[in-house]
Design an enzyme around this catalytic site. Structure first.
Site, PDB file in Angstrom:
ATOM      1  N   GLY A  85      72.322  13.895  42.504  1.00  0.00           N
ATOM      2  CA  GLY A  85      71.949  14.482  41.218  1.00  0.00           C
ATOM      3  C   GLY A  85      73.174  14.913  40.434  1.00  0.00           C
ATOM      4  O   GLY A  85      74.037  15.612  40.953  1.00  0.00           O
ATOM      5  N   ALA A  86      73.248  14.470  39.183  1.00  0.00           N
ATOM      6  CA  ALA A  86      74.375  14.863  38.310  1.00  0.00           C
ATOM      7  C   ALA A  86      73.848  15.671  37.138  1.00  0.00           C
ATOM      8  O   ALA A  86      74.179  15.428  35.977  1.00  0.00           O
ATOM      9  CB  ALA A  86      75.146  13.625  37.841  1.00  0.00           C
ATOM     10  N   GLY A  87      72.983  16.646  37.468  1.00  0.00           N
ATOM     11  CA  GLY A  87      72.561  17.617  36.456  1.00  0.00           C
ATOM     12  C   GLY A  87      73.556  18.766  36.472  1.00  0.00           C
ATOM     13  O   GLY A  87      74.715  18.605  36.855  1.00  0.00           O
ATOM     14  N   ASN A 103      73.417   9.416  41.015  1.00  0.00           N
ATOM     15  CA  ASN A 103      72.482   9.860  39.965  1.00  0.00           C
ATOM     16  C   ASN A 103      71.695   8.663  39.455  1.00  0.00           C
ATOM     17  O   ASN A 103      72.202   7.544  39.360  1.00  0.00           O
ATOM     18  CB  ASN A 103      73.255  10.517  38.811  1.00  0.00           C
ATOM     19  N   GLU A 111      60.401  27.491  23.372  1.00  0.00           N
ATOM     20  CA  GLU A 111      61.527  26.798  22.725  1.00  0.00           C
ATOM     21  C   GLU A 111      61.049  25.501  22.058  1.00  0.00           C
ATOM     22  O   GLU A 111      61.496  25.137  20.975  1.00  0.00           O
ATOM     23  CB  GLU A 111      62.633  26.504  23.742  1.00  0.00           C
TER      24      GLU A 111
HETATM   25  P1  FAD Z   1      68.929  19.092  36.485  1.00  0.00           P
HETATM   26  O1  FAD Z   1      69.923  19.648  35.550  1.00  0.00           O
HETATM   27  O2  FAD Z   1      67.558  18.835  35.983  1.00  0.00           O
HETATM   28  O3  FAD Z   1      69.539  17.740  37.058  1.00  0.00           O
HETATM   29  C1  FAD Z   1      68.904  16.930  38.022  1.00  0.00           C
HETATM   30  C2  FAD Z   1      69.602  15.573  38.017  1.00  0.00           C
HETATM   31  O4  FAD Z   1      69.132  14.795  39.116  1.00  0.00           O
HETATM   32  C3  FAD Z   1      69.335  14.757  36.761  1.00  0.00           C
HETATM   33  O5  FAD Z   1      70.514  14.157  36.308  1.00  0.00           O
HETATM   34  C4  FAD Z   1      68.337  13.691  37.238  1.00  0.00           C
HETATM   35  O6  FAD Z   1      68.429  12.475  36.505  1.00  0.00           O
HETATM   36  C5  FAD Z   1      68.797  13.495  38.665  1.00  0.00           C
HETATM   37  N1  FAD Z   1      67.758  12.984  39.555  1.00  0.00           N
HETATM   38  C6  FAD Z   1      66.482  13.434  39.685  1.00  0.00           C
HETATM   39  N2  FAD Z   1      65.835  12.759  40.639  1.00  0.00           N
HETATM   40  C7  FAD Z   1      66.726  11.850  41.127  1.00  0.00           C
HETATM   41  C8  FAD Z   1      66.666  10.890  42.168  1.00  0.00           C
HETATM   42  N3  FAD Z   1      65.564  10.702  42.889  1.00  0.00           N
HETATM   43  N4  FAD Z   1      67.769  10.143  42.416  1.00  0.00           N
HETATM   44  C9  FAD Z   1      68.904  10.310  41.689  1.00  0.00           C
HETATM   45  N5  FAD Z   1      69.024  11.216  40.712  1.00  0.00           N
HETATM   46  C10 FAD Z   1      67.951  11.986  40.442  1.00  0.00           C
HETATM   47  N6  FAD Z   1      68.089  27.238  31.865  1.00  0.00           N
HETATM   48  C11 FAD Z   1      69.001  28.120  31.396  1.00  0.00           C
HETATM   49  O7  FAD Z   1      69.718  28.754  32.180  1.00  0.00           O
HETATM   50  N7  FAD Z   1      69.159  28.321  30.043  1.00  0.00           N
HETATM   51  C12 FAD Z   1      68.441  27.648  29.125  1.00  0.00           C
HETATM   52  O8  FAD Z   1      68.603  27.846  27.919  1.00  0.00           O
HETATM   53  C13 FAD Z   1      67.474  26.703  29.591  1.00  0.00           C
HETATM   54  N8  FAD Z   1      66.750  25.974  28.705  1.00  0.00           N
HETATM   55  C14 FAD Z   1      65.862  25.029  29.166  1.00  0.00           C
HETATM   56  C15 FAD Z   1      65.162  24.285  28.226  1.00  0.00           C
HETATM   57  C16 FAD Z   1      64.261  23.330  28.655  1.00  0.00           C
HETATM   58  C17 FAD Z   1      63.512  22.518  27.643  1.00  0.00           C
HETATM   59  C18 FAD Z   1      64.050  23.122  30.050  1.00  0.00           C
HETATM   60  C19 FAD Z   1      63.078  22.063  30.521  1.00  0.00           C
HETATM   61  C20 FAD Z   1      64.739  23.864  30.988  1.00  0.00           C
HETATM   62  C21 FAD Z   1      65.658  24.835  30.556  1.00  0.00           C
HETATM   63  N9  FAD Z   1      66.391  25.609  31.462  1.00  0.00           N
HETATM   64  C22 FAD Z   1      67.320  26.531  30.999  1.00  0.00           C
HETATM   65  C23 FAD Z   1      66.261  25.385  32.922  1.00  0.00           C
HETATM   66  C24 FAD Z   1      67.389  24.433  33.374  1.00  0.00           C
HETATM   67  O9  FAD Z   1      67.415  23.294  32.566  1.00  0.00           O
HETATM   68  C25 FAD Z   1      67.240  24.013  34.832  1.00  0.00           C
HETATM   69  O10 FAD Z   1      67.115  25.168  35.624  1.00  0.00           O
HETATM   70  C26 FAD Z   1      68.458  23.199  35.266  1.00  0.00           C
HETATM   71  O11 FAD Z   1      68.495  21.987  34.572  1.00  0.00           O
HETATM   72  C27 FAD Z   1      68.471  22.948  36.767  1.00  0.00           C
HETATM   73  O12 FAD Z   1      69.627  22.263  37.111  1.00  0.00           O
HETATM   74  P2  FAD Z   1      69.614  21.217  38.312  1.00  0.00           P
HETATM   75  O13 FAD Z   1      71.030  20.799  38.523  1.00  0.00           O
HETATM   76  O14 FAD Z   1      68.848  21.766  39.448  1.00  0.00           O
HETATM   77  O15 FAD Z   1      68.750  20.000  37.773  1.00  0.00           O
HETATM   78  P1  NAD Z   2      57.677  29.170  33.512  1.00  0.00           P
HETATM   79  O1  NAD Z   2      57.137  29.106  34.887  1.00  0.00           O
HETATM   80  O2  NAD Z   2      58.733  30.150  33.217  1.00  0.00           O
HETATM   81  O3  NAD Z   2      56.492  29.428  32.481  1.00  0.00           O
HETATM   82  C1  NAD Z   2      55.294  28.699  32.563  1.00  0.00           C
HETATM   83  C2  NAD Z   2      54.180  29.431  31.819  1.00  0.00           C
HETATM   84  O4  NAD Z   2      53.007  28.640  31.925  1.00  0.00           O
HETATM   85  C3  NAD Z   2      53.859  30.805  32.409  1.00  0.00           C
HETATM   86  O5  NAD Z   2      53.883  31.767  31.382  1.00  0.00           O
HETATM   87  C4  NAD Z   2      52.471  30.619  33.024  1.00  0.00           C
HETATM   88  O6  NAD Z   2      51.672  31.794  32.938  1.00  0.00           O
HETATM   89  C5  NAD Z   2      51.897  29.500  32.176  1.00  0.00           C
HETATM   90  N1  NAD Z   2      50.827  28.740  32.840  1.00  0.00           N
HETATM   91  C6  NAD Z   2      50.761  28.353  34.136  1.00  0.00           C
HETATM   92  N2  NAD Z   2      49.619  27.683  34.368  1.00  0.00           N
HETATM   93  C7  NAD Z   2      48.946  27.629  33.211  1.00  0.00           C
HETATM   94  C8  NAD Z   2      47.708  27.064  32.804  1.00  0.00           C
HETATM   95  N3  NAD Z   2      46.917  26.420  33.666  1.00  0.00           N
HETATM   96  N4  NAD Z   2      47.334  27.185  31.519  1.00  0.00           N
HETATM   97  C9  NAD Z   2      48.105  27.845  30.626  1.00  0.00           C
HETATM   98  N5  NAD Z   2      49.280  28.411  30.947  1.00  0.00           N
HETATM   99  C10 NAD Z   2      49.712  28.291  32.218  1.00  0.00           C
HETATM  100  O7  NAD Z   2      58.136  27.678  33.196  1.00  0.00           O
HETATM  101  P2  NAD Z   2      59.134  27.127  32.076  1.00  0.00           P
HETATM  102  O8  NAD Z   2      58.914  27.802  30.777  1.00  0.00           O
HETATM  103  O9  NAD Z   2      59.021  25.641  32.133  1.00  0.00           O
HETATM  104  O10 NAD Z   2      60.557  27.542  32.631  1.00  0.00           O
HETATM  105  C11 NAD Z   2      61.033  26.990  33.855  1.00  0.00           C
HETATM  106  C12 NAD Z   2      62.363  27.625  34.199  1.00  0.00           C
HETATM  107  O11 NAD Z   2      63.342  27.234  33.243  1.00  0.00           O
HETATM  108  C13 NAD Z   2      62.306  29.155  34.166  1.00  0.00           C
HETATM  109  O12 NAD Z   2      63.112  29.653  35.195  1.00  0.00           O
HETATM  110  C14 NAD Z   2      62.916  29.501  32.842  1.00  0.00           C
HETATM  111  O13 NAD Z   2      63.570  30.764  32.867  1.00  0.00           O
HETATM  112  C15 NAD Z   2      63.922  28.376  32.635  1.00  0.00           C
HETATM  113  N6  NAD Z   2      64.106  28.142  31.196  1.00  0.00           N
HETATM  114  C16 NAD Z   2      64.996  28.959  30.568  1.00  0.00           C
HETATM  115  C17 NAD Z   2      65.171  28.817  29.200  1.00  0.00           C
HETATM  116  C18 NAD Z   2      66.152  29.724  28.500  1.00  0.00           C
HETATM  117  O14 NAD Z   2      66.842  30.500  29.165  1.00  0.00           O
HETATM  118  N7  NAD Z   2      66.261  29.647  27.192  1.00  0.00           N
HETATM  119  C19 NAD Z   2      64.458  27.840  28.493  1.00  0.00           C
HETATM  120  C20 NAD Z   2      63.545  27.034  29.176  1.00  0.00           C
HETATM  121  C21 NAD Z   2      63.373  27.206  30.541  1.00  0.00           C
END
Ligand code: FAD
Ligand code: NAD
Length: 405
Positions: free
Chosen positions: A10-12, A37, A170
């Protein structure tokens, strides 16, 4: 003497941070590092809500992995991991296999559907570049088609967002900025568009500062979002959702677009490979290794790291995944140098900022509450910082966000 081999899956945020930190800590003769990745690019998961709504092109949220790794020290393999064979110390890939001495699993999370009927079939997710592009295209298609049909289908302009956690909120922030553009582009009356956010908990952003939550609700309502709080989605169908409050008759909301943003679980490979897990996440030791597996680290969204103060796991965030990546790299470097005393991971939570669209946000940073333009500026600082941490100033200047209001 054979060099030890480290494989990073994974390269996240977590995996790439491990790779770029390790390449600074070890010499080319000390260790063989392999990064695997699915794609040849890294994407900013934290920006996917923008690509999904169409307020930012998907190419802006991704960059080439080879541009940020030291290719003399890190070999990159573009492939998909299928299963980890712990006893044989190898990973099965879609197109082969790779063996390891040390393994870092940083494969991120997957949407948690809680077994709710129809979600996998009919709902869209904000998961990766492909899902974001599909959702953006789908939204645009609904608007483009609406005026082409003699008998107008109002549900084409109805969008349901399931979950008002950070991802749901968001996305709504971006969506409410995008809708007026779509209406203008496709000659659609803005008043016909219906955006409903369905949240099971009694409040949006459960656990976040109440004043800031109130601000977010009023900003999004002003831009047309209707919140159904304390209401759980029970089923998703080809024409919308069935949702309801506890002890009340469920209602149907017709919508051509249902976005599921109600939480994540660990990568399915974790359970498939026989790790003991809770919702696909492995409770790791304080040094980030898997209990009983001294050569396997799991970091990021597939790991579960306990906050001892409240005896609950830290939320899965990019902030934590990146810090884990740095700690994991230092621990790997120590192991390779023959040390046994590993660093204990201590998250340094600087705060949380939740975007409400390009020029608005809410946040608590170093204990200080922020809203509006200041919070939005802080969000851009956070976004740019993560680019800087992985690819230095050049990546930040190439991909960063510098538009200030
Ligand atoms: P990821 O960053 O998701 O990376 C996983 C990597 O593994 C990807 O490159 C993927 O392609 C690769 N991969 C997956 N499966 C496979 C496989 N089978 N084989 C090879 N490669 C694979 N967190 C914050 O702290 N601040 C924020 O503002 C924030 N905003 C968010 C907004 C959104 C819309 C979402 C969805 C999440 C947000 N989060 C935020 C949460 C954050 O994005 C995740 O917690 C974070 O990306 C986790 O990092 P990771 O390295 O575990 O996985
Ligand atoms: P989350 O688990 O934080 O929120 C999911 C929401 O869905 C909860 O409020 C829950 O009550 C609701 N829910 C669950 N089942 C439901 C149902 N059947 N019907 C209606 N509502 C339901 O998930 P997320 O928002 O995807 O966030 C995932 C992770 O990523 C969290 O750790 C979050 O902090 C992080 N994240 C951070 C940011 C940021 O820092 N700006 C942005 C996005 C995500």
């Amino acid at each position: 003497m054979r060099k030890p081999k480290v494989v990073i899956l994974g390269a996240g945020y977590g995996g790439l941070m491990t790779a770029v930190t390790m390449q600074k800590l070890v010499g080319v003769n000390d260790v063989e590092i392999v990064l695997v990745n699915k794609n040849d690019y890294h994407y900013e998961t934290t920006w996917l809500h923008e690509a999904s709504a169409g307020t930012l092109h998907h190419d802006r949220v991704r960059y080439e992995i080879r541009d940020v790794i030291d290719r003399n020290k890190v070999e990159f393999i573009q492939d998909t991991a299928v299963e980890i064979k712990k006893e044989e110390k190898k990973v099965i890939l879609e197109n082969g296999e790779v063996d390891y001495d040390y393994l870092v699993v940083a494969l991120g999370g997957e949407p948690e559907t809680f077994g709710i009927k129809g979600l996998k079939e009919y709902a869209f997710g904000i998961v990766n570049v492909n899902s974001s592009r599909q959702l953006r295209e789908h939204l645009e298609y609904q608007f483009a088609t609406y005026n082409m049909e003699e008998e107008k289908k109002e549900e084409r302009l109805s969008i349901v967002v399931g979950g008002a956690g950070f991802t749901g909120i968001e996305f709504l922030g971006e969506l409410t900025n995008r809708i007026p553009e779509l209406c203008h582009e496709y000659d659609v009356d803005f008043n016909k568009v219906k955006i409903t956010c369905v949240e099971a908990a009694p409040t949006i952003l459960p656990g976040f500062d109440e004043d800031l939550v109130q601000y977010a609700v009023s900003q999004l309502e002003r831009k047309g979002v209707e919140f159904l709080i304390g209401t759980a989605i029970k089923e998703c169908t080809s024409v919308g959702i069935i949702a309801g409050k506890k002890d009340e008759e469920p209602i149907e909301i017709k919508a051509a677009t249902v976005v599921w943003a109600a939480g994540i679980r660990g990568n399915s490979i974790i359970e498939k490979s026989g790790f003991e897990a809770m919702r696909g996440r492995v409770k790791v030791q304080t040094d980030l290794r898997v209990p009983g597996q001294d050569n396997i680290f799991i970091i990021g969204d597939s790991s579960l790291f306990i906050n001892e103060e409240i005896n609950r796991p830290y939320p899965p965030t990019a902030q934590i995944a990146m810090q884990q990546g740095q700690c994991c790299a230092r621990n790997l470097a120590a192991l390779i140098k023959g040390k046994t005393d590993l660093e204990v991971f201590k998250p340094n939570i600087k705060g949380t900022v939740c975007s409400l669209g390009e020029d608005d946000a809410i946040g608590v940073v170093y204990g200080k509450k922020l809203r509006g333009g200041k919070a939005s500026l802080m969000k851009k600082v956070v976004d740019n910082r993560s680019l800087f941490m992985i690819g230095g100033a050049s990546l930040m200047l190439k991909k960063g966000k510098f538009k200030v209001f």
